[in-house]
Design a protein around this motif. Structure first.
Motif, PDB file in Angstrom:
ATOM      1  N   UNK A 299      17.548  88.205  19.652  1.00 50.99           N
ATOM      2  CA  UNK A 299      16.271  87.509  19.483  1.00 50.99           C
ATOM      3  C   UNK A 299      15.155  88.447  19.047  1.00 50.99           C
ATOM      4  N   UNK A 300      15.200  89.719  19.461  1.00 46.04           N
ATOM      5  CA  UNK A 300      14.183  90.674  19.024  1.00 46.04           C
ATOM      6  C   UNK A 300      14.289  90.919  17.524  1.00 46.04           C
ATOM      7  N   UNK A 301      15.514  91.127  17.034  1.00 43.81           N
ATOM      8  CA  UNK A 301      15.723  91.338  15.598  1.00 43.81           C
ATOM      9  C   UNK A 301      15.375  90.077  14.822  1.00 43.81           C
ATOM     10  N   UNK A 302      15.805  88.932  15.320  1.00 44.16           N
ATOM     11  CA  UNK A 302      15.523  87.663  14.651  1.00 44.16           C
ATOM     12  C   UNK A 302      14.025  87.395  14.576  1.00 44.16           C
ATOM     13  N   UNK A 303      13.289  87.766  15.627  1.00 44.85           N
ATOM     14  CA  UNK A 303      11.835  87.537  15.644  1.00 44.85           C
ATOM     15  C   UNK A 303      11.127  88.490  14.696  1.00 44.85           C
ATOM     16  N   UNK A 304      11.458  89.790  14.752  1.00 45.40           N
ATOM     17  CA  UNK A 304      10.776  90.750  13.884  1.00 45.40           C
ATOM     18  C   UNK A 304      11.064  90.461  12.413  1.00 45.40           C
ATOM     19  N   UNK A 305      12.300  90.052  12.112  1.00 51.51           N
ATOM     20  CA  UNK A 305      12.659  89.707  10.735  1.00 51.51           C
ATOM     21  C   UNK A 305      12.209  88.300  10.350  1.00 51.51           C
ATOM     22  N   UNK A 309      16.515  82.411  13.997  1.00 51.58           N
ATOM     23  CA  UNK A 309      17.806  82.079  14.610  1.00 51.58           C
ATOM     24  C   UNK A 309      17.733  82.339  16.109  1.00 51.58           C
ATOM     25  N   UNK A 310      18.279  81.398  16.877  1.00 51.17           N
ATOM     26  CA  UNK A 310      18.280  81.528  18.328  1.00 51.17           C
ATOM     27  C   UNK A 310      19.671  81.211  18.865  1.00 51.17           C
TER      28      UNK A 310
END
Length: 583
Positions: A299-305, A309-310
């Protein structure tokens, strides 16, 4: 055969060996194999490693500067030394059964298993080296930078699709080809639109593939290969620097290498910090530490990028009232969405003024415009969401939770795609407001999509200059060149054209309402991922349309037009001028 021709032949041969290494790793980790098949693959891996080591020895013998050769290839040589050491240790203890049994009794990998892991790590390292060489070769061709970027995204999507089709990616589930392509495209374009539930449909291997695609898609394949080229001391060519300048929206190519190192460092620092904070906030929600780490990193990578996706089936609705998680996620989304040029400017490492570069504490006009537009959109979006939904999805919440959910909704509509309130339950005015935010998107040089904040800021400034009677666009006591203003107008116009065309085609082939289709198309163009829930039900033709729109939104409509068409060139002649009546 001359030395140069022999080295060229050797490079081609090692590229084929690297391709074989990729196939071997995919077979082992993507398919369910028997013991004999695994042993065969390990033997093939060993043969491949021997080939790589032989390549290094030959190049060392032929190198004119031996010391420079060793210095430039120290990472690969270090792994090779580790590999040989592992091989000697395994050979020494293989038949004794003492030390391996001692390690296995304490749930530690046996020496043989460790040897295989190091062997495969070496293969991965050599594959990266071959990718850097291939990138250098592609850069030597006289392709327009926009076409290079476009082709790099297509390659990642193709590779991602093949990995998602492997049995270990979905376990007992089986994914259709169109759904695998759609999932890979959505991940590479950091969109977040899904046709299957990411958390329940894919295995941890499949989720790992999705996470890798998100990271590569967020930063760009060319950016990562250029970074590895710097780490491996291969340097950057002129054409590579030009492509990177276009991708990262920097004016100067002189300090691309240093900028790239800082950019990658900031990315992993921010993602790592976000993952740690999410782990602390959600540790009690998982049975094991491994699951908590897996979810936090994803979730950290998905949020920064800004991917959206969750691994939760209802996104972050379960954490709608959790202040810590809301703060971490919105911060990651905003930092990833403002663009690396602004981040570099805020860090004081790179300041751009009218095409020139110098070190200094002042902000560039681009940074000021991005920050001002971003702040205005966040405030306006939060206020509109709160007012429109206070008697809707926010009705049962306290005032504090209403504000928090409104702010999260405003932030995530800027190309992130997460949600703490059910999107399908939002009122039509709210969906329209979110569609406007999604169309604008994030900022250039970052992980966001849409027409970009700076583009919309320039368009508004251009409209303002007409009302105030100015003959040129001025911002923060700076004159914005007319060609830049024209490009901003073209990007917005092309964005409207893409959204309109996509909406029309989907309305023709699908039996859906205008509001549902328009929201989904804008979400795809803005690479947001917010959905009213219709994506999984779409026909293959509709999914193809959405994939094309996602790719356009990620690369940028103007860049895609340059990639497909001819490169821009000045005319050698000028026709007589004549006015056209406007308005």
């Amino acid at each position: 055969m001359t030395r140069e021709r022999f080295l060229q032949w050797l490079s081609r041969a090692m590229f084929l060996v690297a391709a074989l290494a990729v196939v071997s790793l995919v077979l082992e980790y993507g398919f369910y194999l028997g013991t004999s098949q695994e042993r065969l693959l390990h033997a093939i891996d060993l043969a491949i490693v021997v080939a790589f080591l032989a390549d290094a020895v030959i190049r060392f013998v032929l190198a004119r500067e031996k010391v420079s050769f060793i210095v430039s290839r120290w990472p690969g040589l270090a792994i090779a030394v580790l590999l040989v050491s592992q091989f000697l240790v395994v050979a020494h203890f293989q038949g004794q059964g003492l030390l391996p049994a001692f390690l296995e009794a304490r749930s530690v990998f046996s020496l043989a298993k460790g040897y295989i892991i190091v062997l495969q790590l070496y293969l991965v390292a050599m594959i990266i080296v071959q990718t850097v060489r291939a990138n250098r070769k592609v850069a030597s061709y006289r392709l327009h930078p926009a076409r290079t970027v476009f082709l790099s995204f297509l390659i990642i999507i193709l590779v991602g699709t093949m990995l998602l089709l492997t049995p270990r990616a979905t376990g007992e589930n089986r994914i259709e080809l169109i759904d695998a392509v759609f999932s890979a495209t959505s991940a590479v374009c950091v969109t977040g639109l899904i046709v299957v539930d990411t958390g329940s449909f894919f295995t941890q291997f499949g989720q790992g593939v999705m996470l890798t695609l998100i990271q590569i898609g967020g930063l760009g394949l060319i950016t990562l290969t250029a970074f590895f080229a710097i780490v491996l001391r291969r340097g950057l060519g002129v054409r590579e620097s030009l492509v990177l300048r276009g991708m990262l929206s920097f004016e100067s190519v002189g300090r691309i290498g240093k900028t790239l190192r800082v950019m990658i460092g900031v990315t992993f620092l921010v993602e790592g910090t976000g993952a740690l904070l999410l782990f602390v906030a959600t540790r009690e929600d998982f049975a094991t530490i491994a699951d908590a780490i897996h979810h936090s990193v994803f979730h950290a990578v998905s949020a920064f990028c800004n991917a959206g996706f969750s691994l939760y089936s209802t996104s972050f609705e379960r954490y709608a009232g959790h202040l810590g998680i809301n703060a971490v996620m919105t911060t990651l989304i905003i930092v990833g969405g403002i663009g690396f040029p602004v981040i570099m400017n805020l860090l004081g490492r790179r300041v751009l003024y009218s095409g020139t570069a110098r070190i200094g504490p002042r902000y560039s006009i681009h940074s000021k415009l991005v920050l001002l537009t971003t702040a205005a959109l966040l405030v306006a979006g939060t206020a509109c969401f709160y007012l429109l939904e206070r008697n809707g999805v926010l009705a049962d919440m306290t005032t504090g939770r209403r504000i928090m959910a409104s702010f999260f909704g405003s932030v995530t509509a800027r190309t992130a795609g997460f949600n703490t309130t059910p999107t399908a339950s939002l009122a039509l005015p709210t969906l329209f407001m979110l569609a406007v935010l999604m169309f604008i998107g994030g900022s250039p040089g970052g992980t966001a999509g849409g027409v970009k904040t700076s583009t919309m800021g320039l368009v508004i400034a251009s409209i303002g200059s007409i009302f105030t009677g100015r003959s040129r666009v001025e911002l923060f006591r700076r004159h914005v060149p007319d060609p830049v203003v024209r490009e901003a107008l073209v990007v917005v116009a092309m964005g409207i054209l893409v959204v309109s065309g996509g909406t029309f085609f989907l309305l023709v082939i699908e039996d859906l309402t205008l509001s549902q289709v328009l929201f989904e198309v804008v979400s795809a163009f803005g690479t947001v991922g917010l959905s009213t829930g219709i994506t999984p039900t779409l026909s293959p033709a509709a999914k193809i349309v959405l994939m094309l729109i996602m790719l356009t939104g990620r690369i940028g409509p103007l860049t895609l037009a340059l990639a497909i068409g001819q490169r821009r060139r000045g005319a050698a002649y000028d026709y007589p001028r004549e006015r056209v009546v406007i308005g």
